[in-house]
Design an enzyme around this catalytic site. Structure first.
Site, mmCIF file in Angstrom:
data_model
loop_
_atom_site.group_PDB
_atom_site.id
_atom_site.type_symbol
_atom_site.label_atom_id
_atom_site.label_comp_id
_atom_site.label_asym_id
_atom_site.label_seq_id
_atom_site.Cartn_x
_atom_site.Cartn_y
_atom_site.Cartn_z
ATOM 1 N N THR A 163 0.815 -1.217 0.000
ATOM 2 C CA THR A 163 0.000 0.000 0.000
ATOM 3 C C THR A 163 0.847 1.266 0.000
ATOM 4 O O THR A 163 2.041 1.244 0.289
ATOM 5 C CB THR A 163 -0.924 0.031 1.230
ATOM 6 N N ASP A 164 0.172 2.368 -0.279
ATOM 7 C CA ASP A 164 0.809 3.677 -0.158
ATOM 8 C C ASP A 164 0.570 4.199 1.257
ATOM 9 O O ASP A 164 0.046 3.475 2.112
ATOM 10 C CB ASP A 164 0.258 4.637 -1.222
ATOM 11 N N ALA A 165 0.918 5.425 1.517
ATOM 12 C CA ALA A 165 0.799 6.002 2.865
ATOM 13 C C ALA A 165 -0.642 6.042 3.353
ATOM 14 O O ALA A 165 -0.882 6.073 4.564
ATOM 15 C CB ALA A 165 1.403 7.404 2.892
ATOM 16 N N GLY A 166 -1.600 6.006 2.444
ATOM 17 C CA GLY A 166 -3.002 6.042 2.818
ATOM 18 C C GLY A 166 -3.620 4.665 3.026
ATOM 19 O O GLY A 166 -4.815 4.548 3.275
ATOM 20 N N VAL A 169 -3.869 2.345 0.707
ATOM 21 C CA VAL A 169 -4.483 1.901 -0.539
ATOM 22 C C VAL A 169 -3.411 1.188 -1.369
ATOM 23 O O VAL A 169 -2.267 1.646 -1.444
ATOM 24 C CB VAL A 169 -5.062 3.097 -1.330
#
Length: 134
Positions: free
Chosen positions: A15-18, A20
């Site tokens: 995932t990314d920082a969010g 997602v």
């Protein structure tokens, strides 16, 4: 031919920082499912390379991202054979979370010589195992 299904869990690293899933990781999930599809059909890719002298490479991908996958999701990736050629396979893949399709892709695979990476005729045993009989 009935679609092959492979479970995937989303890890933090996907995932990314969010939280997602990063868009390129959908392709990784699909690649893993194709490897397991071949394995379930009786073909280990390293054995194909070493004994038959062929490998499969992605020639083309068309992917639609429909909804985001998130950290800790339990997903399922399907692989369905759409077409065969002398030196190619076309598959459709879907990444699902329950009944929700998150991504859909059409993937064209080329069968190539393992040394020179030039297209070669696919071994008959592969075509026979992957192609449904009618």
């Amino acid at each position: 031919m009935a679609a092959f299904h492979w479970p995937v869990r989303v890890y933090w690293e996907d995932t990314d920082a969010g939280g997602v899933v990063y868009y390129a990781n959908y392709l990784k999930f699909m690649e893993r499912a194709r490897s397991e599809w071949l394995r379930a059909s009786g073909f280990e890719q390293d054995v194909l390379r070493d004994e038959a002298g062929v490998v499969f490479v992605v020639r083309r991908v068309a992917i639609d991202y429909l909804s985001p996958a998130r950290f800790n999701d339990q997903l399922e990736v399907s692989v369905g054979l759409r077409e065969t050629g002398r030196a190619s396979l076309g598959v459709q893949q879907e990444l699902m979370r329950g009944a929700t399709c998150l991504a859909r892709a059409e993937v064209k695979l080329a069968c190539v010589d393992a040394v020179h990476f030039k297209p070669v005729k696919m071994p008959a045993t592969i075509l026979q195992a992957l192609t449904p009989t009618t």
